[in-house]
Design a protein around this motif. Structure first.
Motif, PDB file in Angstrom:
ATOM      1  N   SER A 153      -2.752   1.080 -13.933  1.00 52.15           N
ATOM      2  CA  SER A 153      -3.943   0.672 -13.193  1.00 52.15           C
ATOM      3  C   SER A 153      -3.585  -0.276 -12.059  1.00 52.15           C
ATOM      4  O   SER A 153      -4.227  -0.258 -11.000  1.00 52.15           O
ATOM      5  N   ARG A 182      -2.342   0.974  -4.457  1.00 52.67           N
ATOM      6  CA  ARG A 182      -2.415   2.119  -3.549  1.00 52.67           C
ATOM      7  C   ARG A 182      -3.768   2.156  -2.827  1.00 52.67           C
ATOM      8  O   ARG A 182      -3.845   2.560  -1.660  1.00 52.67           O
ATOM      9  N   LYS A 183      -4.832   1.768  -3.503  1.00 51.08           N
ATOM     10  CA  LYS A 183      -6.131   1.691  -2.837  1.00 51.08           C
ATOM     11  C   LYS A 183      -6.115   0.639  -1.730  1.00 51.08           C
ATOM     12  O   LYS A 183      -6.687   0.837  -0.654  1.00 51.08           O
ATOM     13  N   MET A 235       0.993   6.572 -13.906  1.00 53.56           N
ATOM     14  CA  MET A 235       0.668   5.534 -12.936  1.00 53.56           C
ATOM     15  C   MET A 235      -0.230   4.476 -13.610  1.00 53.56           C
ATOM     16  O   MET A 235      -1.264   4.810 -14.193  1.00 53.56           O
ATOM     17  N   GLN A 289      -2.411   1.844  -9.156  1.00 56.94           N
ATOM     18  CA  GLN A 289      -3.560   2.507  -8.537  1.00 56.94           C
ATOM     19  C   GLN A 289      -4.317   1.565  -7.606  1.00 56.94           C
ATOM     20  O   GLN A 289      -4.711   1.942  -6.498  1.00 56.94           O
TER      21      GLN A 289
END
Length: 233
Positions: A3, A9-10, A1, A6
């Motif tokens: 950055s 997704r946050k 995955m 990520q």
């Protein structure tokens, strides 16, 4: 995955969990497909759109047609729980006074007075359970007014002196609404909830679960005076 993924997704945590379960992977695929090859942070526009979209969905669920049904159910449940809770508090207090009397201390009079004060809550709860919200609300408002008058005019008519009077200069004083306020405020709140509840009842909690939790709360009230004072409360 990566950055970038990520961080996307946050940002998607702004959306409700149910929405993410259904659409998160699809949204991530679209977002990554539109990103530049060397991009490692979401663009400002994407960030704004994701936060706005998540808040919009949450707001719609909070005030939309579906949420109004949940709020209505919550008010109906609260209208039944309010008098039941006040009833349990008074019955438990009366039991505590009766226990003091059985151990040879004074308290029989306070137990009787407190038990009398519990009876209106039983009537109000019964009317609410029988789907008589107007009658329950009328009784609740009448008892709230009478309750206020009793404890501000003469505590001998009602609860124990320690409960309804403040201690100042070695003397108990009565008639102070600031002292009576915390005592009568729950009664007025109970009446207000009953006034606005369209149909008081245990749904969607269910009668069995409501009775079970009521018994658990009553048991907690009954046991707490017997626990060490450091954590009994």
């Amino acid at each position: 995955m990566t950055s970038l993924e990520q961080r996307y997704r946050k940002l998607l945590t702004w959306y409700p969990k149910e929405h993410r379960t259904l659409h998160e992977e699809e949204m991530i695929t679209v977002l990554l497909a539109g990103a530049a090859p060397d991009q490692n942070r979401p663009a400002a526009r994407d960030t704004f759109d994701l936060v706005r979209g998540g808040l919009s969905i949450r707001l719609h669920r909070a005030v939309g047609p579906e949420s109004r049904r949940h709020w209505r159910d919550a008010v109906n449940l609260a209208a039944l729980l309010a008098p039941i809770s006040l009833l349990l508090i008074e019955v438990t207090r009366a039991a505590a006074y009766a226990g003091e009397a059985l151990r040879g201390h004074s308290g029989s009079g306070a137990a009787l007075h407190t038990l009398v004060f519990a009876l209106p809550y039983g009537l109000i709860a019964l009317l609410a359970w029988l789907k008589r919200p107007k009658a329950a609300a009328v009784c609740a408002w009448g008892w709230a007014v009478l309750h206020t008058w009793l404890i501000t005019s003469s505590p001998d008519l009602g609860l124990s002196p320690i409960y309804v009077m403040s201690y100042a200069g070695g003397k108990f004083i009565t008639g102070d609404l600031w002292v009576a306020g915390p005592v009568v405020l729950p009664v007025f709140l109970c009446a207000a909830v009953l006034t606005f509840a369209p149909s008081p009842g245990p749904a969607p909690l269910g009668t069995a679960r409501l009775l079970g939790w009521t018994a658990a709360v009553f048991a907690a009230f009954a046991v707490s005076p017997r626990l060490p004072s450091s954590w009994g409360g």
